[in-house]
Motif scaffolding. Structure first.
Motif, PDB file in Angstrom:
ATOM      1  N   MET A   1       9.754 -47.623  11.791  1.00  0.00           N
ATOM      2  CA  MET A   1       8.375 -47.411  11.327  1.00  0.00           C
ATOM      3  C   MET A   1       7.866 -46.082  11.871  1.00  0.00           C
ATOM      4  SD  MET A   1       5.890 -48.569   9.550  1.00  0.00           S
ATOM      5  CE  MET A   1       4.235 -47.976   9.305  1.00  0.00           C
ATOM      6  N   LEU A   2       7.243 -45.329  11.010  1.00  0.00           N
ATOM      7  CA  LEU A   2       6.695 -44.049  11.452  1.00  0.00           C
ATOM      8  C   LEU A   2       5.431 -44.264  12.281  1.00  0.00           C
ATOM      9  CD1 LEU A   2       6.770 -41.372   8.624  1.00  0.00           C
ATOM     10  CD2 LEU A   2       8.175 -41.528  10.657  1.00  0.00           C
ATOM     11  N   ASP A   3       5.188 -43.347  13.192  1.00  0.00           N
ATOM     12  CA  ASP A   3       3.964 -43.345  13.989  1.00  0.00           C
ATOM     13  C   ASP A   3       2.738 -43.357  13.046  1.00  0.00           C
ATOM     14  OD1 ASP A   3       2.728 -42.508  16.789  1.00  0.00           O
ATOM     15  OD2 ASP A   3       1.788 -41.254  15.249  1.00  0.00           O
ATOM     16  N   ALA A   4       1.800 -44.255  13.333  1.00  0.00           N
ATOM     17  CA  ALA A   4       0.651 -44.434  12.427  1.00  0.00           C
ATOM     18  C   ALA A   4      -0.185 -43.161  12.334  1.00  0.00           C
ATOM     19  CB  ALA A   4      -0.207 -45.594  12.906  1.00  0.00           C
ATOM     20  N   GLU A   5      -0.342 -42.485  13.469  1.00  0.00           N
ATOM     21  CA  GLU A   5      -1.165 -41.276  13.460  1.00  0.00           C
ATOM     22  C   GLU A   5      -0.489 -40.150  12.662  1.00  0.00           C
ATOM     23  OE1 GLU A   5      -4.062 -38.793  16.393  1.00  0.00           O
ATOM     24  OE2 GLU A   5      -3.043 -40.581  17.080  1.00  0.00           O
ATOM     25  N   LEU A   6       0.832 -40.090  12.771  1.00  0.00           N
ATOM     26  CA  LEU A   6       1.577 -39.089  12.004  1.00  0.00           C
ATOM     27  C   LEU A   6       1.445 -39.384  10.505  1.00  0.00           C
ATOM     28  CD1 LEU A   6       3.609 -36.754  11.721  1.00  0.00           C
ATOM     29  CD2 LEU A   6       5.437 -38.421  12.006  1.00  0.00           C
ATOM     30  N   LEU A   7       1.622 -40.647  10.152  1.00  0.00           N
ATOM     31  CA  LEU A   7       1.547 -41.049   8.754  1.00  0.00           C
ATOM     32  C   LEU A   7       0.184 -40.684   8.139  1.00  0.00           C
ATOM     33  CD1 LEU A   7       3.547 -42.342   6.874  1.00  0.00           C
ATOM     34  CD2 LEU A   7       2.705 -44.599   7.565  1.00  0.00           C
ATOM     35  N   GLU A   8      -0.820 -40.770   8.972  1.00  0.00           N
ATOM     36  CA  GLU A   8      -2.184 -40.479   8.512  1.00  0.00           C
ATOM     37  C   GLU A   8      -2.362 -39.016   8.085  1.00  0.00           C
ATOM     38  OE1 GLU A   8      -6.188 -40.442  10.961  1.00  0.00           O
ATOM     39  OE2 GLU A   8      -5.103 -42.334  11.212  1.00  0.00           O
ATOM     40  N   ILE A   9      -1.648 -38.109   8.746  1.00  0.00           N
ATOM     41  CA  ILE A   9      -1.871 -36.676   8.473  1.00  0.00           C
ATOM     42  C   ILE A   9      -0.741 -36.021   7.681  1.00  0.00           C
ATOM     43  CG2 ILE A   9      -3.396 -36.332  10.464  1.00  0.00           C
ATOM     44  CD1 ILE A   9      -1.016 -35.014  11.904  1.00  0.00           C
ATOM     45  N   LEU A  10       0.373 -36.738   7.458  1.00  0.00           N
ATOM     46  CA  LEU A  10       1.483 -36.139   6.702  1.00  0.00           C
ATOM     47  C   LEU A  10       1.096 -35.970   5.233  1.00  0.00           C
ATOM     48  CD1 LEU A  10       4.889 -37.765   7.770  1.00  0.00           C
ATOM     49  CD2 LEU A  10       4.224 -35.361   7.956  1.00  0.00           C
ATOM     50  N   VAL A  11       1.396 -34.791   4.691  1.00  0.00           N
ATOM     51  CA  VAL A  11       1.196 -34.542   3.265  1.00  0.00           C
ATOM     52  C   VAL A  11       2.453 -33.891   2.703  1.00  0.00           C
ATOM     53  CG1 VAL A  11      -1.320 -34.253   3.452  1.00  0.00           C
ATOM     54  CG2 VAL A  11       0.176 -32.239   3.640  1.00  0.00           C
ATOM     55  N   CYS A  12       2.509 -33.764   1.410  1.00  0.00           N
ATOM     56  CA  CYS A  12       3.636 -33.081   0.762  1.00  0.00           C
ATOM     57  C   CYS A  12       3.588 -31.596   1.149  1.00  0.00           C
ATOM     58  CB  CYS A  12       3.530 -33.250  -0.747  1.00  0.00           C
ATOM     59  SG  CYS A  12       4.747 -32.289  -1.658  1.00  0.00           S
ATOM     60  N   PRO A  13       4.693 -31.034   1.659  1.00  0.00           N
ATOM     61  CA  PRO A  13       4.667 -29.620   2.051  1.00  0.00           C
ATOM     62  C   PRO A  13       4.494 -28.681   0.864  1.00  0.00           C
ATOM     63  CG  PRO A  13       6.891 -30.521   2.238  1.00  0.00           C
ATOM     64  CD  PRO A  13       5.980 -31.675   1.930  1.00  0.00           C
TER      65      PRO A  13
ATOM     66  N   LEU B 130       3.936 -26.264   6.084  1.00  0.00           N
ATOM     67  CA  LEU B 130       3.759 -27.399   6.995  1.00  0.00           C
ATOM     68  C   LEU B 130       3.289 -28.642   6.227  1.00  0.00           C
ATOM     69  CD1 LEU B 130       2.063 -25.602  10.034  1.00  0.00           C
ATOM     70  CD2 LEU B 130       4.396 -26.516   9.925  1.00  0.00           C
ATOM     71  N   PRO B 131       3.859 -29.810   6.578  1.00  0.00           N
ATOM     72  CA  PRO B 131       3.535 -31.029   5.830  1.00  0.00           C
ATOM     73  C   PRO B 131       2.376 -31.812   6.461  1.00  0.00           C
ATOM     74  CG  PRO B 131       5.369 -31.456   7.283  1.00  0.00           C
ATOM     75  CD  PRO B 131       4.946 -30.027   7.537  1.00  0.00           C
ATOM     76  N   PHE B 132       1.341 -31.098   6.861  1.00  0.00           N
ATOM     77  CA  PHE B 132       0.204 -31.757   7.511  1.00  0.00           C
ATOM     78  C   PHE B 132      -1.078 -31.440   6.745  1.00  0.00           C
ATOM     79  CE2 PHE B 132       3.251 -30.739  10.929  1.00  0.00           C
ATOM     80  CZ  PHE B 132       3.601 -32.035  11.262  1.00  0.00           C
ATOM     81  N   ASP B 133      -1.972 -32.395   6.785  1.00  0.00           N
ATOM     82  CA  ASP B 133      -3.239 -32.236   6.092  1.00  0.00           C
ATOM     83  C   ASP B 133      -4.066 -31.126   6.768  1.00  0.00           C
ATOM     84  OD1 ASP B 133      -5.100 -32.751   4.184  1.00  0.00           O
ATOM     85  OD2 ASP B 133      -5.588 -34.777   4.864  1.00  0.00           O
ATOM     86  N   THR B 134      -4.953 -30.531   5.999  1.00  0.00           N
ATOM     87  CA  THR B 134      -5.843 -29.481   6.488  1.00  0.00           C
ATOM     88  C   THR B 134      -6.696 -30.011   7.656  1.00  0.00           C
ATOM     89  OG1 THR B 134      -5.873 -28.584   4.274  1.00  0.00           O
ATOM     90  CG2 THR B 134      -7.675 -27.914   5.692  1.00  0.00           C
ATOM     91  N   HIS B 135      -6.890 -29.171   8.669  1.00  0.00           N
ATOM     92  CA  HIS B 135      -7.755 -29.495   9.823  1.00  0.00           C
ATOM     93  C   HIS B 135      -7.249 -30.689  10.636  1.00  0.00           C
ATOM     94  CE1 HIS B 135     -11.398 -27.604   7.449  1.00  0.00           C
ATOM     95  NE2 HIS B 135     -10.405 -26.759   7.664  1.00  0.00           N
ATOM     96  N   SER B 136      -5.939 -30.849  10.734  1.00  0.00           N
ATOM     97  CA  SER B 136      -5.391 -32.024  11.439  1.00  0.00           C
ATOM     98  C   SER B 136      -5.263 -31.844  12.945  1.00  0.00           C
ATOM     99  CB  SER B 136      -3.997 -32.363  10.895  1.00  0.00           C
ATOM    100  OG  SER B 136      -4.084 -32.859   9.585  1.00  0.00           O
ATOM    101  N   PHE B 137      -5.199 -30.601  13.439  1.00  0.00           N
ATOM    102  CA  PHE B 137      -4.875 -30.390  14.858  1.00  0.00           C
ATOM    103  C   PHE B 137      -5.971 -29.617  15.587  1.00  0.00           C
ATOM    104  CE2 PHE B 137      -0.870 -31.053  12.700  1.00  0.00           C
ATOM    105  CZ  PHE B 137      -0.235 -31.956  13.544  1.00  0.00           C
ATOM    106  N   ARG B 161      -4.471 -23.274   8.572  1.00  0.00           N
ATOM    107  CA  ARG B 161      -4.867 -24.348   7.644  1.00  0.00           C
ATOM    108  C   ARG B 161      -4.851 -25.710   8.343  1.00  0.00           C
ATOM    109  NH1 ARG B 161      -2.626 -28.218   4.752  1.00  0.00           N
ATOM    110  NH2 ARG B 161      -0.506 -27.646   5.362  1.00  0.00           N
ATOM    111  N   VAL B 162      -3.805 -25.980   9.131  1.00  0.00           N
ATOM    112  CA  VAL B 162      -3.701 -27.310   9.750  1.00  0.00           C
ATOM    113  C   VAL B 162      -4.546 -27.427  11.025  1.00  0.00           C
ATOM    114  CG1 VAL B 162      -1.424 -27.672   8.733  1.00  0.00           C
ATOM    115  CG2 VAL B 162      -1.581 -26.918  11.118  1.00  0.00           C
ATOM    116  N   LEU B 163      -5.036 -26.289  11.546  1.00  0.00           N
ATOM    117  CA  LEU B 163      -5.938 -26.342  12.704  1.00  0.00           C
ATOM    118  C   LEU B 163      -7.358 -26.668  12.229  1.00  0.00           C
ATOM    119  CD1 LEU B 163      -4.957 -23.240  14.886  1.00  0.00           C
ATOM    120  CD2 LEU B 163      -4.858 -25.642  15.606  1.00  0.00           C
ATOM    121  N   ARG B 164      -8.086 -27.387  13.053  1.00  0.00           N
ATOM    122  CA  ARG B 164      -9.491 -27.621  12.714  1.00  0.00           C
ATOM    123  C   ARG B 164     -10.270 -26.320  12.964  1.00  0.00           C
ATOM    124  NH1 ARG B 164     -12.247 -27.324  17.329  1.00  0.00           N
ATOM    125  NH2 ARG B 164     -11.398 -28.237  19.236  1.00  0.00           N
TER     126      ARG B 164
END
Lengths: 54, 239
Positions: A1-13, B130-137, B161-164
């Motif tokens: 299972m992936l970390d819940a917090e990671l899953l929350e912020i992962l998006v398609c690159p 990077l595969p992270f949402d905007t403003h995530s860190f 982009r990924v930094l708040r």
């Protein structure tokens, strides 16, 4: 299972859109790019070139 | 790692007491092929990387962590986390920080996962996508990775982009102000494969300011007799 917090912020690159998590086989899919990102040994492989078309 | 790079490198390398991640490139191929070369090289290096480069990695990551300022609950991204040495120091010093790491090499990440025992989420990713949402860190950190980035401007925009808004960026890398690092950079560019280039301190500050970072400040310093490093800290625009 992936970390819940990671899953929350992962998006398609590629499109930065949301991903859907699939536990079996472990992967993340992007519906708009129609790509599947594999999760190997708990590490999501979020490389556009390595994603599989779906 | 250097025997993988060929004998011409070996004597050059063994002249140094501690190493760096290095490689060497055909720096003329800029996009996917360049990244593939970095990736392939690190796939080969992963097993022996820590042992061979331990003095350099310990010093450079300590210098980076020393310049971090983190609060409980902050979310931190280590870009190019390699074998996880910096992340390990972060969680030991700030157990309440939510740290995550990315690297292009799966094998380096496998070593990092073993070191960190699953405490920190790791993701295989390319700094320019990077595969992270905007403003995530709240904070992004990167040690000894900048000299591999084929398009540092694009990478720095992607990190922003990924930094708040108001988030902090801390980057440590070789500093081209020092003759030793300029020669190494030249040698790697002429002969190597994965290395892109080392920057002078003024170039590094200009790169960050050009893509909109504020409060850019840079320190340069020596580690051992060979390495001239720089650590730059900057704030993402609040807009």
């Amino acid at each position: 299972m992936l970390d819940a917090e990671l899953l929350e912020i992962l998006v398609c690159p590629k499109c930065k859109g949301p991903l859907e998590y699939h536990p079996e086989p472990p992967s993340l899919t992007c519906a708009s790019c129609r790509l599947r990102y594999e999760i190997r040994d708990g590490i999501p492989i979020m490389l556009i070139d390595e994603a599989q078309p779906i | 790692m250097y025997h993988k790079l060929g004998n011409r490198y070996h004597s050059f390398q063994t002249a140094m007491t501690a190493g760096s991640n290095a490689g060497g490139p055909d720096s003329r191929s800029r996009t996917s092929p360049a990244l593939q070369v970095v990736e392939e090289e690190y796939e080969q290096l992963a097993g022996e990387y820590d042992e061979r480069w331990s003095a350099y990695i310990t010093s450079s990551t300590q210098e980076t962590v020393r310049r971090l300022s983190l609060g409980a609950g902050d979310r931190l991204l280590d870009v190019g986390c390699g074998t996880g040495v910096l992340l390990e120091q972060v969680v030991e010093r700030w157990p309440a920080v939510n740290a995550m790491g990315t690297d292009l090499s799966g094998k380096m990440l496998a070593v990092a996962q073993g070191r960190l025992g699953g405490r920190i989420p790791l993701v295989r990713a390319d700094v320019s996508h990077l595969p992270f949402d905007t403003h995530s860190f709240d904070v992004a950190v990167s040690s000894s990775s900048l000299h591999y980035w084929p398009d540092p401007g694009r990478a720095l925009v992607e990190i922003a982009r990924v930094l708040r808004p108001g988030g902090r960026l801390v980057i440590t890398d070789w500093c081209g102000d020092y003759l030793s690092c300029r020669l190494l950079d030249l040698g790697l560019r002429l002969t190597g494969r994965a290395h892109e280039r080392a920057y002078r301190s003024a170039e590094c500050v200009a790169l960050l300011e050009k893509v909109g970072y504020r409060e850019v400040s840079l320190e340069r310093y020596k580690v051992g007799w060979f390495w001239g490093l720089m650590t730059v800290t900057a704030t993402r625009s609040r807009l």
